[in-house]
Design a protein around this motif. Structure first.
Motif: not given
Lengths: 227, 227
Positions: A140, A142-145, A152, A154, A157
């Motif tokens: 995802v 937009t969530e940088l995830r 999850e 992390q 960019p």
DNA sequence: TCTCAATTTTATAAAATCCATAAAAAGAAC
DNA sequence: GTTCTTTTTATGGATTTTATAAAATTGAGA
């Protein structure tokens, strides 16, 4: 450095703008008339355009149209002497980002340019921000995830860029040069092992078994691939 | 319906504007002096403001300042009798969106208002003052306060803006540019650390453990997020 | 004016990320 | 299997980004 094209026929105003904006750390391309402006735009490919409406030859509206043919996104700020000209700018729907009526203060125009650049900087940053799935990993941007099951992960960019590239050309081999070029850009030294290092770190985080990678596979002598 | 606040001391002009704009389908809030204008603004929360510069009591500049304290984004159109007053409007950097010199035609002012509203449509979007809850914190924008259990936490208008933005896009990363743009607007210098500092202070007040924030999480290399 | 609170700047610390180095491992060629 | 090349990865330091404390500034209200 951020390049700003100034199209303004009045020498004094143009020089003043050039000086002020140069002081602010921008690279300024001054153009004295509309035709020059269009030419300079093509050659210099600036990040921002200030357009005076009233200019000999090609006026600001026309210049704007020409520029928009080449680049739909570059921010354009109109400078108008008469308030009524604003309505024309708006009415023609030229895709102007803002306008200012003369006379304007130095601080004002700097603040405006900065604000517009700030706004548009984020627009152009991540071209496609859609989610995508690699193997059993959901990324995802937009969530940088990323998510695996409900877990999850992390991402930085740069991680996202790498994954995006591999995903966009899945099945194909991305050679190291291409990867370096697309993700790191101009300042990548080919003899550096930064790329390998990054891939290694990334694998640690996203692969179930980093020694048997399923998402970022290495193609010896060529590059990497995902399928 | 779009609400327009008219601050104009001349009865005749004010009535004329009210009539014309009502005909155009706007809801008009007429104010006869500056103090009234500020009061009405607070109560009515209009979408647009027309400000006469010369008014008894509080003049247009002052009214503008007061309004901007509450709302940095609402479009403001100045009405000036003398062309020189324009320079003051610009010089004071009041955040005016446009100005018109009297006398002006009916069609002219309608066109102008419409143009500004079109231009600023995106800015003003979604300015709800409804309460909202983040984690175990209840934020009450109209009171500039938040509550945890029965405990009261004082908030500044800026705090509320930050929280609102994070809440509205919960789950997504709000990058620093966007945050700066939406909360600070035109006068945020990107090299400033005001944003970090503000987040830090805000966390101290709203987070149970500021070093392990649950409400305002940082996403390194991107911005902040709430979920 | 003075005072208080909010905000910003400045300076420094802390954290996350990135990269150079070098040694180990893996693959290819013979 | 041996040798050469390419890739991986551990380590530690460099760089970038974010956090926070303290001082300076601003602005409203008394």
């Amino acid at each position: 450095m951020t390049k700003i094209l100034i199209a303004e026929d009045d020498d004094h105003t143009r020089d003043a703008l050039r000086e002020v904006l140069t002081m602010e750390g921008y690279e300024v391309i001054p153009a004295g008339d509309g035709l020059q402006a269009v030419d300079f735009f093509r050659v210099e490919n600036p990040d921002f355009v200030c357009l005076d409406v009233m200019m000999p030859g090609l006026n600001g509206y026309e210049v704007c149209k020409q520029i928009r043919k080449q680049d739909e996104k570059v921010p354009i700020l109109f400078l108008t002497a008469k308030a009524e000209e604003i309505d024309t700018v708006l009415g023609l729907e030229l895709g102007a980002d803002d306008y200012m009526t003369k006379p304007f203060g130095v601080k004002e125009i700097i603040a405006r340019i900065r604000a517009i650049l700030r706004r548009t900087a984020s627009r152009g940053a991540g071209k496609t921000d859609d989610d995508f799935t690699m193997d059993d990993l959901r990324i995802v941007p937009t969530e940088l995830r990323a998510y695996r099951d409900k877990q999850e992960i992390q991402l930085s960019p740069r991680d996202v860029k790498v994954l995006r590239l591999l995903f966009d050309r899945r099945g194909k081999v991305i050679d190291r040069n291409t990867l370096a070029d697309e993700v790191w850009g101009v300042d990548y030294f080919p003899e550096s092992r930064a790329l390998d290092q990054h891939i290694s770190q990334l694998r640690k985080r996203i692969e179930k078994d980093p020694s048997q990678p399923r998402i970022i596979r290495t193609v010896h002598g060529a590059g990497y691939r995902f399928e």
